[in-house]
Design a protein around this motif. Structure first.
Motif, short mmCIF file in Angstrom:
data_model
loop_
_atom_site.label_atom_id
_atom_site.label_comp_id
_atom_site.label_asym_id
_atom_site.label_seq_id
_atom_site.Cartn_x
_atom_site.Cartn_y
_atom_site.Cartn_z
N MET A 1 35.33 11.82 32.99
CA MET A 1 35.33 13.02 33.81
C MET A 1 35.34 14.23 32.89
O MET A 1 36.31 14.49 32.21
N GLY A 2 34.30 14.97 32.90
CA GLY A 2 34.20 16.10 32.01
C GLY A 2 34.39 17.40 32.76
O GLY A 2 34.97 17.46 33.83
N GLY A 3 33.87 18.47 32.17
CA GLY A 3 33.99 19.78 32.76
C GLY A 3 33.27 19.91 34.08
O GLY A 3 33.61 20.74 34.89
N ARG A 4 32.27 19.06 34.29
CA ARG A 4 31.52 19.14 35.53
C ARG A 4 32.36 18.72 36.72
O ARG A 4 32.18 19.22 37.82
N THR A 5 33.28 17.80 36.54
CA THR A 5 34.06 17.32 37.66
C THR A 5 35.41 18.01 37.78
O THR A 5 35.81 18.38 38.87
N LEU A 6 36.13 18.20 36.70
CA LEU A 6 37.48 18.76 36.78
C LEU A 6 37.55 20.24 36.43
O LEU A 6 38.49 20.92 36.85
N GLY A 7 36.60 20.77 35.70
CA GLY A 7 36.62 22.18 35.31
C GLY A 7 36.68 23.15 36.48
O GLY A 7 37.47 24.09 36.47
N PRO A 8 35.89 22.93 37.52
CA PRO A 8 35.95 23.85 38.65
C PRO A 8 37.27 23.81 39.42
O PRO A 8 37.52 24.67 40.25
N LEU A 9 38.13 22.86 39.13
CA LEU A 9 39.43 22.84 39.78
C LEU A 9 40.39 23.86 39.18
O LEU A 9 41.51 24.03 39.65
N ALA A 10 39.95 24.55 38.13
CA ALA A 10 40.79 25.59 37.53
C ALA A 10 41.02 26.74 38.51
O ALA A 10 42.13 27.29 38.56
N ALA A 11 40.02 27.10 39.29
CA ALA A 11 40.18 28.19 40.26
C ALA A 11 41.18 27.83 41.36
O ALA A 11 42.09 28.62 41.65
N PRO A 12 41.06 26.66 42.01
CA PRO A 12 42.10 26.30 42.99
C PRO A 12 43.49 26.17 42.37
O PRO A 12 44.49 26.54 43.00
N ALA A 13 43.57 25.68 41.14
CA ALA A 13 44.86 25.60 40.47
C ALA A 13 45.44 27.00 40.25
O ALA A 13 46.66 27.20 40.36
N THR A 14 44.59 27.96 39.96
CA THR A 14 45.02 29.34 39.79
C THR A 14 45.54 29.91 41.10
O THR A 14 46.55 30.63 41.12
N VAL A 15 44.86 29.59 42.20
CA VAL A 15 45.33 30.05 43.51
C VAL A 15 46.71 29.47 43.80
O VAL A 15 47.61 30.18 44.27
N LEU A 16 46.89 28.20 43.51
CA LEU A 16 48.20 27.57 43.73
C LEU A 16 49.28 28.22 42.86
O LEU A 16 50.41 28.44 43.32
N ALA A 17 48.94 28.52 41.62
CA ALA A 17 49.90 29.16 40.73
C ALA A 17 50.24 30.57 41.22
O ALA A 17 51.42 30.97 41.22
N ALA A 18 49.23 31.32 41.66
CA ALA A 18 49.47 32.67 42.18
C ALA A 18 50.32 32.61 43.46
O ALA A 18 51.20 33.45 43.66
#
Length: 134
Positions: A1-18
């Motif tokens: 699993m590279g950046g193509r699959t897990l990388g875009p989850l950075a934005a939802p993780a940021t929303v959860l952190a915020a």
């Protein structure tokens, strides 16, 4: 699993952190809790929908453009619909800061996603196949 699959989850993780930060700062009233959850869920729906659509590899240059446009629409439309709802009938959530939270969560996710795209490793130029023309 590279950046193509897990990388875009950075934005939802940021929303959860915020959302966690907003929750930690002020969640004393039921309206404020509802505003935080409303803003987070609205942004998460768009981010996760765009991620799911982005998992499918495009087969042609036209499909690549269409997929990119669709992911932008999937990220933006839930946030716009949330703002419309706040203006039309979400007076309690709006008074508790729902609009501001929605804006902050959306912009935080957008900033992380843009940084990921701009700073991410490029895969090099894609050359069209023998039968494809860009």
């Amino acid at each position: 699993m590279g950046g193509r699959t897990l990388g875009p989850l950075a934005a939802p993780a940021t929303v959860l952190a915020a959302a966690a930060i907003a929750w930690g700062m002020d969640h004393g009233t039921p309206d404020r809790r509802q505003a935080i959850v409303f803003a987070a869920v609205t942004c998460l729906v768009g981010g996760l929908g765009a991620w799911i659509l982005g998992l499918r590899a495009p087969r042609s240059p036209a499909e690549r453009v269409a997929t990119s446009m669709a992911t932008v629409a999937l990220r933006l439309l839930p946030a716009l619909a949330g703002l419309v709802w706040l203006q039309a009938s979400g007076s309690r959530v709006r008074a508790a800061g729902g609009g501001e939270l929605l804006l902050v969560f959306y912009l935080a996710a957008l900033a992380v996603d843009l940084a990921r795209i701009i700073m991410g490793r490029g895969r090099g130029g894609r050359s069209p196949g023998a039968e494809q023309v860009i």
